[in-house]
Scaffold this active site. Structure first.
Site, short mmCIF file in Angstrom:
data_model
loop_
_atom_site.label_atom_id
_atom_site.label_comp_id
_atom_site.label_asym_id
_atom_site.label_seq_id
_atom_site.Cartn_x
_atom_site.Cartn_y
_atom_site.Cartn_z
N HIS A 183 0.82 -1.21 0.00
CA HIS A 183 0.00 0.00 0.00
C HIS A 183 0.85 1.26 0.00
CE1 HIS A 183 -3.34 2.68 0.91
NE2 HIS A 183 -4.14 1.67 0.68
N LYS B 100 12.43 17.94 5.73
CA LYS B 100 13.29 16.77 5.88
C LYS B 100 12.50 15.68 6.56
CE LYS B 100 17.80 15.31 7.66
NZ LYS B 100 19.03 15.73 8.40
#
Length: 223
Positions: A8, A93
């Site tokens: 998934h 990040k």
């Protein structure tokens, strides 16, 4: 997330947190709550947050599939190098273990799967492409083809059952399955489903004129 593998699509360990107005709250209020959580998650946990559906800050982030584009592995690179993938909240990040997260307010989603009586996953993927909205299929339908338990499965998210209910999705898959000369083994509603979706299915499938949730015994008992 550095070691996670799976079928998934995902961009993080939690991946997505939806706010759904089930009862006594509006979609607009859910948008406010979703932004409050996003600010908390990004500031306290240092996890980049993307807002989607009714909470989206940009049109290209309304659809969850668009936010997940490239998945964790792709976003890990692009979040630092591509300005268009900058999160709505938090650092540009990926969190070292949690990855990123998608938060937003949306209408009730029905997770519905149809299992084909074939092991050929290509057929499931073909049918998924025929029925999903973004490829010209049914409105409010997101669909992918997987192999589950050895059989081909069409996994769907019905993001607006008022546009396409689970019974309508089933009939459309049944139509395409016949064209591919395969049968339907079973289907399943994954998780909870709103009563109104069941009422709509009964009305359409059985042409039950005037039928409403007010005729459901349990609803009247719990009011």
């Amino acid at each position: 997330m550095r070691k996670h593998k799976g079928e998934h699509p995902r961009i993080g360990a939690t991946d997505v947190v939806p706010f759904v107005p089930v009862s006594g709250v509006s979609l607009k209020e859910c948008v406010v709550l979703s932004n409050k959580l996003a600010r908390t998650v990004s500031s306290k946990l240092k996890i980049p947050v993307y807002m989607y559906e009714a909470s989206a800050k940009r049109n290209d982030r309304i659809n969850l599939a668009d936010v997940r584009k490239g998945e964790y592995e792709g976003l890990k690179i692009e979040i630092e190098s591509n300005p268009s993938r900058k999160p709505d909240y938090g650092p540009s990040k990926m969190h070292p273990t949690a990855g990123a997260i998608v938060i937003g307010a949306r209408k009730y989603l029905i997770a519905y799967n149809v299992n084909l009586d074939t092991k050929d996953i290509k057929i499931a993927k073909e049918i998924a492409g025929k029925i999903r909205e973004k490829d010209g299929g049914l409105p409010g339908v997101k669909a992918l083809g997987f192999k589950v338990g050895g059989y081909a499965q069409i996994s769907m998210n019905l993001v607006d059952f008022e546009k396409t209910n689970f019974d309508e999705a089933y009939r459309e898959i049944e139509k395409w399955a016949k064209k591919f000369k395969v049968g339907i083994k079973s289907s399943e509603v994954y998780g909870m489903i709103p009563m109104e979706a069941l009422v709509r299915a009964v009305k359409k499938s059985f042409k039950a004129k005037g039928f409403s949730s007010e005729q459901v015994l349990e609803k009247r008992l719990y009011e």
